[in-house]
Design an enzyme around this catalytic site. Structure first.
Site, PDB file in Angstrom:
ATOM      1  CB  CYS A  43      72.984  34.364  37.033  1.00  0.00           C
ATOM      2  SG  CYS A  43      74.171  35.410  37.866  1.00  0.00           S
ATOM      3  CD  GLU A  44      76.016  27.928  36.481  1.00  0.00           C
ATOM      4  OE1 GLU A  44      75.203  27.096  36.904  1.00  0.00           O
ATOM      5  OE2 GLU A  44      76.890  27.663  35.642  1.00  0.00           O
ATOM      6  CG  HIS A  45      78.296  32.850  35.919  1.00  0.00           C
ATOM      7  ND1 HIS A  45      77.625  32.933  34.723  1.00  0.00           N
ATOM      8  CD2 HIS A  45      78.932  31.653  35.907  1.00  0.00           C
ATOM      9  CE1 HIS A  45      77.854  31.841  34.013  1.00  0.00           C
ATOM     10  NE2 HIS A  45      78.643  31.051  34.705  1.00  0.00           N
ATOM     11  CG  HIS A  46      77.472  37.687  38.676  1.00  0.00           C
ATOM     12  ND1 HIS A  46      77.172  37.346  37.379  1.00  0.00           N
ATOM     13  CD2 HIS A  46      78.739  38.165  38.675  1.00  0.00           C
ATOM     14  CE1 HIS A  46      78.209  37.620  36.608  1.00  0.00           C
ATOM     15  NE2 HIS A  46      79.181  38.110  37.360  1.00  0.00           N
ATOM     16  CD  GLN A  66      67.347  33.480  29.207  1.00  0.00           C
ATOM     17  OE1 GLN A  66      67.798  34.490  29.748  1.00  0.00           O
ATOM     18  NE2 GLN A  66      66.596  33.534  28.123  1.00  0.00           N
ATOM     19  CG  HIS A  92      70.348  37.452  32.627  1.00  0.00           C
ATOM     20  ND1 HIS A  92      70.942  36.260  32.944  1.00  0.00           N
ATOM     21  CD2 HIS A  92      69.392  37.173  31.707  1.00  0.00           C
ATOM     22  CE1 HIS A  92      70.392  35.296  32.224  1.00  0.00           C
ATOM     23  NE2 HIS A  92      69.448  35.827  31.465  1.00  0.00           N
ATOM     24  CB  CYS A 137      74.619  39.446  36.918  1.00  0.00           C
ATOM     25  SG  CYS A 137      74.296  38.435  35.486  1.00  0.00           S
TER      26      CYS A 137
END
Ligand SMILES: [Zn+2]
Length: 210
Positions: A97-100, A138, A166, A168
């Protein structure tokens, strides 16, 4: 097809730098992170970890060096008029995931109804992998897989369903285990024809080993 031709084919394909000077910069960054979390980057168990991490990142993010349009370029037209649904079920993938930068572990169901041209079935799995091995969300992964098949093959329709867990969600934040997220994108006859969509969804709901 070699890398140079792939690069020429699409400016969106970037190159992960194999430059050793850059590697040593990144290794230093990883060592700084270890120190920051309270570790000793020089102890035996961690000494080679920064260079292992670089190799792991090259694998996790290999998708930036792959061009999904190029993967789908080779098609077959001798199908004797085959115009029913083609489905590749439960394609396993690993993304981040691009956030975590936490793992997203899931499966994809990829279907299309050809319009004269079909593509080798393994190519559908490679397209999923090329987009999965990038920093993702996603929803975008789902849309990208459907869109590129639609654009390159110009089929009567495309359906993509992705189910993924996920990390995260499970290893940080809400610490929620055992949930997965389901996303879908339906184009052409998958969007317009309820029968086609229904046929695809019944394949998605069937067990992969049936
Ligand atoms: Zn996340």
């Amino acid at each position: 097809m070699n890398d140079v031709v792939q690069l020429a084919h699409s400016s969106r394909v970037s190159r992960m730098n194999d430059d050793t000077a850059e590697h040593s910069d990144i290794e230093k960054t990883f060592r700084d992170v270890f120190r920051w979390i309270g570790e000793d980057p020089d102890r035996d168990g961690l000494r080679d970890t920064p260079s292992r991490l670089i190799r792991a990142y090259q694998e996790y993010f290999a998708g930036y060096r792959q061009d999904p349009e190029h993967i789908l370029q080779k098609t077959f037209e001798e199908t004797d008029g085959y115009d029913e649904m083609v489905v590749l079920r439960g394609i396993p993938f690993e993304s981040h995931c691009e956030h975590h930068v936490a793992p997203i572990i899931g499966r994809a169901w990829v279907a299309y109804v050809p319009n004269r041209r079909v593509v080798g079935i393994s190519k559908l799995a490679r397209v999923v992998e090329a987009y999965a091995r990038r920093l993702q969300i996603q929803e975008r992964l789902t849309a990208q897989v459907a869109n590129v098949i639609d654009q390159v093959l110009k089929p009567q329709g495309v359906g993509v369903v992705i189910k993924a867990a996920h990390h995260c969600m499970s290893s940080r934040g809400v610490h929620m285990h055992g949930t997965d997220m389901v996303t879908s994108r339906m184009l052409g006859c998958f969007r317009d024809n309820p029968m086609t969509r229904q046929e695809f969804m019944s394949v998605v709901h069937s067990k992969v080993d049936e």
